[in-house]
Design a protein around this motif. Sequence first.
Motif, PDB file in Angstrom:
ATOM      1  N   TRP A  46      39.685  50.632  46.536  1.00 35.85           N
ATOM      2  CA  TRP A  46      41.055  50.087  46.566  1.00 35.85           C
ATOM      3  C   TRP A  46      41.745  50.324  45.220  1.00 35.85           C
ATOM      4  O   TRP A  46      42.703  49.679  44.890  1.00 35.85           O
ATOM      5  CB  TRP A  46      41.071  48.604  46.945  1.00 35.85           C
ATOM      6  CG  TRP A  46      40.137  47.706  46.198  1.00 35.85           C
ATOM      7  CD1 TRP A  46      40.388  47.030  45.048  1.00 35.85           C
ATOM      8  CD2 TRP A  46      38.817  47.319  46.606  1.00 35.85           C
ATOM      9  NE1 TRP A  46      39.305  46.264  44.693  1.00 35.85           N
ATOM     10  CE2 TRP A  46      38.328  46.414  45.635  1.00 35.85           C
ATOM     11  CE3 TRP A  46      37.994  47.653  47.689  1.00 35.85           C
ATOM     12  CZ2 TRP A  46      37.054  45.839  45.717  1.00 35.85           C
ATOM     13  CZ3 TRP A  46      36.733  47.082  47.764  1.00 35.85           C
ATOM     14  CH2 TRP A  46      36.275  46.190  46.787  1.00 35.85           C
ATOM     15  N   GLY A  80      44.746  44.905  46.263  1.00 37.92           N
ATOM     16  CA  GLY A  80      43.810  44.394  45.261  1.00 37.92           C
ATOM     17  C   GLY A  80      42.640  43.675  45.914  1.00 37.92           C
ATOM     18  O   GLY A  80      42.780  43.081  46.994  1.00 37.92           O
ATOM     19  N   ALA A  81      41.477  43.747  45.242  1.00 39.93           N
ATOM     20  CA  ALA A  81      40.244  43.097  45.701  1.00 39.93           C
ATOM     21  C   ALA A  81      39.810  43.591  47.078  1.00 39.93           C
ATOM     22  O   ALA A  81      39.031  42.936  47.763  1.00 39.93           O
ATOM     23  CB  ALA A  81      40.387  41.581  45.694  1.00 39.93           C
ATOM     24  N   TRP A 207      43.977  36.177  47.809  1.00 39.59           N
ATOM     25  CA  TRP A 207      42.725  36.395  47.062  1.00 39.59           C
ATOM     26  C   TRP A 207      42.881  36.012  45.591  1.00 39.59           C
ATOM     27  O   TRP A 207      41.921  35.580  44.946  1.00 39.59           O
ATOM     28  CB  TRP A 207      42.203  37.830  47.223  1.00 39.59           C
ATOM     29  CG  TRP A 207      42.944  38.907  46.467  1.00 39.59           C
ATOM     30  CD1 TRP A 207      43.906  39.714  46.971  1.00 39.59           C
ATOM     31  CD2 TRP A 207      42.761  39.295  45.096  1.00 39.59           C
ATOM     32  NE1 TRP A 207      44.358  40.571  45.990  1.00 39.59           N
ATOM     33  CE2 TRP A 207      43.664  40.346  44.846  1.00 39.59           C
ATOM     34  CE3 TRP A 207      41.928  38.863  44.063  1.00 39.59           C
ATOM     35  CZ2 TRP A 207      43.765  40.970  43.588  1.00 39.59           C
ATOM     36  CZ3 TRP A 207      42.030  39.480  42.821  1.00 39.59           C
ATOM     37  CH2 TRP A 207      42.935  40.517  42.592  1.00 39.59           C
ATOM     38  N   LEU A 315      31.084  39.714  38.417  1.00 40.58           N
ATOM     39  CA  LEU A 315      31.172  40.539  39.625  1.00 40.58           C
ATOM     40  C   LEU A 315      30.937  41.979  39.207  1.00 40.58           C
ATOM     41  O   LEU A 315      31.160  42.342  38.051  1.00 40.58           O
ATOM     42  CB  LEU A 315      32.537  40.403  40.306  1.00 40.58           C
ATOM     43  CG  LEU A 315      33.749  40.879  39.515  1.00 40.58           C
ATOM     44  CD1 LEU A 315      34.495  41.940  40.307  1.00 40.58           C
ATOM     45  CD2 LEU A 315      34.670  39.708  39.230  1.00 40.58           C
ATOM     46  N   HIS A 390      35.120  37.913  44.667  1.00 41.19           N
ATOM     47  CA  HIS A 390      34.743  39.322  44.538  1.00 41.19           C
ATOM     48  C   HIS A 390      33.275  39.546  44.898  1.00 41.19           C
ATOM     49  O   HIS A 390      32.514  40.196  44.183  1.00 41.19           O
ATOM     50  CB  HIS A 390      35.074  39.823  43.136  1.00 41.19           C
ATOM     51  CG  HIS A 390      36.509  39.573  42.787  1.00 41.19           C
ATOM     52  ND1 HIS A 390      37.541  40.374  43.238  1.00 41.19           N
ATOM     53  CD2 HIS A 390      37.094  38.563  42.107  1.00 41.19           C
ATOM     54  CE1 HIS A 390      38.700  39.880  42.816  1.00 41.19           C
ATOM     55  NE2 HIS A 390      38.457  38.781  42.130  1.00 41.19           N
TER      56      HIS A 390
HETATM   57  C1  GAL Z   1      38.000  43.543  42.430  1.00 42.50           C
HETATM   58  C2  GAL Z   1      37.283  44.754  41.909  1.00 42.50           C
HETATM   59  C3  GAL Z   1      37.919  45.214  40.640  1.00 42.50           C
HETATM   60  C4  GAL Z   1      39.417  45.333  40.786  1.00 42.50           C
HETATM   61  C5  GAL Z   1      40.022  44.125  41.455  1.00 42.50           C
HETATM   62  C6  GAL Z   1      41.507  44.191  41.727  1.00 42.50           C
HETATM   63  O1  GAL Z   1      37.456  43.121  43.643  1.00 42.50           O
HETATM   64  O2  GAL Z   1      35.947  44.420  41.713  1.00 42.50           O
HETATM   65  O3  GAL Z   1      37.345  46.427  40.236  1.00 42.50           O
HETATM   66  O4  GAL Z   1      39.695  46.491  41.450  1.00 42.50           O
HETATM   67  O5  GAL Z   1      39.362  43.838  42.638  1.00 42.50           O
HETATM   68  O6  GAL Z   1      41.825  45.094  42.708  1.00 42.50           O
END
Ligand code: GAL
Length: 431
Positions: A46, A80-81, A207, A315, A390
């Motif tokens: 992502w 994101g995430a 999130w 994470l 995460h």
């Molecule tokens: C998290 C991921 C990160 C960053 C974040 C925001 O889940 O571990 O590397 O990409 O999302 O998108």
Amino acid sequence: MSKKFITAGVAAFALMLTACSSGGTTGGGSSEPAGDGAKEVGVVTWWSAGSEKEGLEALVKIFEEQNEGYKFVNKAVAGGAGSQAKQKLAADLAAKNPPDTYQAHAGAELSENIDAGYLQDVSGLYDEFKLKDAFPKSLLDRLTVDGKIYSVPSNIHRSNVVWANVAVLQEAGLDPANPPADVDAWIADMEKVKAAGKTPITVGMAWTQLHLFENILLADLGAEGYSGLFNGKTDWNGEGVKKAIDHYAKILELADKTLMNEDWEPAMKPIIEGKAAYNVMGDWALAAFNGADKKAPADYVYFAVPGTKGTFNFLADSFTLPVGAPNEAAAKAWLKTISSPEGQVAFNSIKGSIPARSDLTAEQLGKFPQYQQDAMADFAKDTIVSSIAHGAAVPAPVSNEINDALAKFGQGASDATQLQADLVKATQNLK
Ligand code: GAL
């Protein structure tokens, strides 16, 4: 098939079309087929835009240097995430249409996919690439399920970080070098920011609300109490969680509500631009400050969420080898690059994360900026706990349900008592 699932599938498909029509390929601009499918690796992440994409591009450069003739094919899905990527992946994996490799998190998140038989055990690659001695035990433990390992980590991120704008704090009479010691003191500081006419805190879509909430839980329960939430030792229905919900509710009252449907980057923007004081976000935010040419500690400061100092809310991004991956050899080459010292230095120095490997040389470590130097030192000495938002702490269905409960609360569709009841229900099967 539930209606929710169909809606998610349609949304993911629409996103996929957008990604394709906007030339959804990065990494050295590799958009045309290489002519030899077996040498192409389709990678789902992502990391599709902005500061996240830059980290991926650095990794792709090393991949293409290390693996002559191989070509990276970007299958990134915005959100994101993994808020959208995970839905598309679930549908593709169920339809036996896996990508060559996909981004996931170390920890409980993958348990459903492992149980469903979607993933190959990659322990053999750990032996081949000599990774068992390269990663710290705290990480290997989170990657190992019944003696097997199903993904290879590229990095370690920290969740419990506050990002704060220096000028906004100073206008409110606060000292940026002296962060508050606990959540109550922090809320008192937010009130001062409000009185000075600025937005105390921002938070984005569901999130990111979970991201904020998990760190309030950590602050109020302490590392041991927080970790106990995932093995039955801490009661989700208890006083500690109630206190955290009350704190969280107060913080949401002080937050800019107009950003609560936005992803993390738009929610971080007011901090970068000096319109708001605080945002709690993982350390991928560092890349966004760098991208805007902001410097710490002149323009912004970062510190552990008040009440969580000495704890590293962990994470790790990791990549998988699905059963039936169309180009398995290329996927293995990708896993080799992301876990190699060169791959980890190139990627993490831009991404804001620290290397998953703990065996880098002094010269390699010297290439990291100050933030990562601090984070590496903290990771080595702090108590490590697992992020809920995460993937590290609980299986994906549980974090999805917690996410939904918080979204409902954030929209004003439930009160504190109902939120706690929803959290108890979401976590009832955790042992
Ligand atoms: C998290 C991921 C990160 C960053 C974040 C925001 O889940 O571990 O590397 O990409 O999302 O998108």
